[in-house]
Design a protein around this motif. Structure first.
Motif, PDB file in Angstrom:
ATOM      1  N   PHE A  23     -22.713  15.010 -17.493  1.00 27.13           N
ATOM      2  CA  PHE A  23     -23.858  14.276 -16.942  1.00 27.13           C
ATOM      3  C   PHE A  23     -25.098  14.476 -17.812  1.00 27.13           C
ATOM      4  N   ILE A  24     -25.408  15.724 -18.139  1.00 26.18           N
ATOM      5  CA  ILE A  24     -26.612  16.008 -18.937  1.00 26.18           C
ATOM      6  C   ILE A  24     -26.523  15.340 -20.303  1.00 26.18           C
ATOM      7  N   ASN A  25     -25.348  15.384 -20.894  1.00 26.13           N
ATOM      8  CA  ASN A  25     -25.192  14.783 -22.221  1.00 26.13           C
ATOM      9  C   ASN A  25     -24.811  13.306 -22.185  1.00 26.13           C
ATOM     10  N   SER A  26     -24.972  12.694 -21.020  1.00 27.13           N
ATOM     11  CA  SER A  26     -24.921  11.235 -20.944  1.00 27.13           C
ATOM     12  C   SER A  26     -26.331  10.656 -21.019  1.00 27.13           C
ATOM     13  N   LYS A  27     -27.309  11.548 -21.011  1.00 26.50           N
ATOM     14  CA  LYS A  27     -28.712  11.144 -20.980  1.00 26.50           C
ATOM     15  C   LYS A  27     -29.250  10.939 -22.406  1.00 26.50           C
TER      16      LYS A  27
END
Length: 263
Positions: free
Chosen positions: A234-238
């Protein structure tokens, strides 16, 4: 949060640092480490401090502790495809995790930069008494075991977002930009003030390993391997700042599957 204020080895309080030039450099390196954006603004393109990832000034076990690591350099770095020194590694952190390239590419950090030399001096000071070539027992422990890694294509960023809302927002906020707690604030996890897309934490498994054993701050280790990976996805989809030299990475080898920003 009381442990956030505990610094077992604080060079600003070490009476043994009697050499004024060396002592000043070590103490400044420590101050850069814990407050990078303010102490080294020339080489910092965002709001991340070294101590946001290497907790308690790099001295908290299972939180990317750096005590004793100086004696492990030089060592081979797969991303660079060469042997690197400790100052090389510090430069890399400034370039990527601190997003020095966000200020442009004209005045980038080098192994001779005064800020790099100061941080190197602090890390070397932290390694006093440790044998050269002896890997500290706490090093490389923030990792998801290979047999526990979920294929990147099967990671669920939506599930990660739900877990993030439940377990991470008290310190990091819903917007991922960090919550002020006393004089401490978690660094931004995404957006223009965060690490860039060439940083180690921009790799899903790398970030998951940090989350798995370091977070949540008051209950580290309570997340499962799967939960940590979904949160990392999730964080590295940002969005985050671009690292302009990604084409120079992993020369002669395959880009790791979790290096999602290299696609």
């Amino acid at each position: 949060m009381v442990t956030a204020w505990q610094i077992p080895h604080d060079p600003t309080k070490d009476p043994a640092l009697t050499d004024p030039k060396l002592g000043d450099q070590i103490r400044w390196g420590y101050r850069i480490f814990v407050d990078t954006p303010h102490e080294a603004p020339r080489l910092t393109g965002g709001g991340v401090a070294c101590a946001n990832c290497h907790l308690n000034a790099g001295q908290r076990e299972r939180s990317l502790a750096l005590v004793g690591v100086a004696g492990m350099f030089p060592e081979y770095n797969n991303r660079a495809a060469r042997l690197i020194s400790l100052p090389d590694r510090v430069v890399d952190c400034f370039m990527r995790s601190e997003n020095a390239t966000g200020r442009g590419t004209e005045d980038l950090p080098s192994t001779g930069s005064k800020e790099v030399l100061a941080v190197t001096a602090y890390l070397t000071w932290l390694s006093r008494g440790y044998a050269v070539g002896a890997n500290p027992a706490w090093r490389n422990k923030n990792a998801i075991a290979a047999d526990k890694q979920i294929a990147v294509a099967k990671l669920d960023a939506a599930a990660g977002e739900t877990l993030y809302g439940e377990r991470c927002t008290s310190c990091h906020g819903l917007d991922g930009q960090g919550v002020q707690i006393g004089d401490k604030k978690a660094g931004p996890l995404w957006g223009p003030g965060s690490w860039n897309d060439g940083a180690g934490a921009a790799r899903v498994y790398t970030l998951a390993g940090i989350i798995r054993y370091t977070m949540p701050y008051l209950n580290p280790g309570s997340l499962t391997d799967d939960e940590a990976q979904h949160i990392a996805a999730f964080i590295n989809s940002k969005p985050r700042p671009p690292y302009p030299f990604k084409s120079r990475d992993y020369v002669g080898s395959k880009v790791p599957p979790d290096a999602v920003y290299y696609r």
